[in-house]
Design a protein around this motif. Structure first.
Motif, PDB file in Angstrom:
ATOM      1  N   ASN A  53     -27.467   5.174 -30.252  1.00  0.00           N
ATOM      2  CA  ASN A  53     -28.220   5.816 -31.320  1.00  0.00           C
ATOM      3  C   ASN A  53     -27.931   5.109 -32.637  1.00  0.00           C
ATOM      4  N   THR A  54     -28.845   5.229 -33.584  1.00  0.00           N
ATOM      5  CA  THR A  54     -28.640   4.684 -34.921  1.00  0.00           C
ATOM      6  C   THR A  54     -29.165   5.675 -35.942  1.00  0.00           C
ATOM      7  N   THR A  55     -28.392   5.863 -37.001  1.00  0.00           N
ATOM      8  CA  THR A  55     -28.849   6.668 -38.127  1.00  0.00           C
ATOM      9  C   THR A  55     -28.660   5.856 -39.395  1.00  0.00           C
ATOM     10  N   MET A  56     -29.359   6.263 -40.443  1.00  0.00           N
ATOM     11  CA  MET A  56     -29.237   5.611 -41.745  1.00  0.00           C
ATOM     12  C   MET A  56     -28.437   6.518 -42.669  1.00  0.00           C
ATOM     13  N   GLY A  57     -27.718   5.885 -43.580  1.00  0.00           N
ATOM     14  CA  GLY A  57     -26.951   6.640 -44.567  1.00  0.00           C
ATOM     15  C   GLY A  57     -26.461   5.690 -45.635  1.00  0.00           C
ATOM     16  N   GLU A  58     -25.351   6.046 -46.263  1.00  0.00           N
ATOM     17  CA  GLU A  58     -24.747   5.203 -47.288  1.00  0.00           C
ATOM     18  C   GLU A  58     -23.286   4.980 -46.966  1.00  0.00           C
ATOM     19  N   ALA A  59     -22.813   3.796 -47.315  1.00  0.00           N
ATOM     20  CA  ALA A  59     -21.396   3.455 -47.197  1.00  0.00           C
ATOM     21  C   ALA A  59     -21.042   2.651 -48.437  1.00  0.00           C
ATOM     22  N   ARG A  62     -23.983   1.869 -50.807  1.00  0.00           N
ATOM     23  CA  ARG A  62     -25.048   0.974 -50.344  1.00  0.00           C
ATOM     24  C   ARG A  62     -25.683   1.548 -49.082  1.00  0.00           C
ATOM     25  N   PRO A  63     -26.955   1.225 -48.834  1.00  0.00           N
ATOM     26  CA  PRO A  63     -27.576   1.706 -47.596  1.00  0.00           C
ATOM     27  C   PRO A  63     -26.882   1.095 -46.384  1.00  0.00           C
ATOM     28  N   ALA A  64     -26.735   1.904 -45.344  1.00  0.00           N
ATOM     29  CA  ALA A  64     -26.019   1.438 -44.157  1.00  0.00           C
ATOM     30  C   ALA A  64     -26.636   2.005 -42.890  1.00  0.00           C
ATOM     31  N   TYR A  65     -26.514   1.208 -41.820  1.00  0.00           N
ATOM     32  CA  TYR A  65     -26.822   1.682 -40.471  1.00  0.00           C
ATOM     33  C   TYR A  65     -25.514   2.210 -39.881  1.00  0.00           C
TER      34      TYR A  65
END
Length: 94
Positions: A53-59, A62-65
Motif C-alpha cells: 500500500n502507499t499513502t501520501m503525507g508529509e515528512a 515536505r510531501p512524502a510517500y
C-alpha cells in the motif's frame, strides 16, 4: 425539489473543480512528484519483497510517500520517500 438542486449544484462544482497534479515521468521539478512506479522500483532494488500500500503525507515539512512493503520473510516495513526527489528518507518497522 431543493434536494435535487443541491445535488445538481454539487455535481456541477465537482465537475468544474481543478484536478490534482499527477505524478509524471522525467526528472522532478519544484512542486512535482516523482512517479510512484520509479519509487517502487527503487525500493525493490534495495529490498526484495512486494508492495502492499502507499499513502501520501508529509515528512519534515515536505510531501512524502509512505510505502508499505512486505519483505520476503513476511515482515512489513514502511519506507518514507521524498515525493519530489524519489529518495528514500526513512524506514519504519521491519
Amino acid at each position: 425539489m431543493k434536494r435535487l438542486l443541491v445535488i445538481i449544484a454539487l455535481f456541477t462544482a465537482a465537475a468544474t473543480a481543478p484536478l490534482p497534479a499527477m505524478a509524471q515521468d522525467g526528472p522532478p521539478a519544484a512542486g512535482r512528484q516523482a512517479p510512484l512506479s520509479r519509487v517502487l522500483a527503487t525500493i525493490a532494488a534495495r529490498q526484495p519483497g512486494r508492495h502492499l500500500n502507499t499513502t501520501m503525507g508529509e515528512a519534515g515539512g515536505r510531501p512524502a510517500y509512505f510505502v508499505q512493503w512486505q519483505l520476503a520473510d513476511g515482515r512489513v516495513v514502511i519506507f518514507v520517500v521524498d515525493a519530489e526527489s524519489g529518495q528514500i528518507i526513512g524506514r519504519q518497522g521491519g
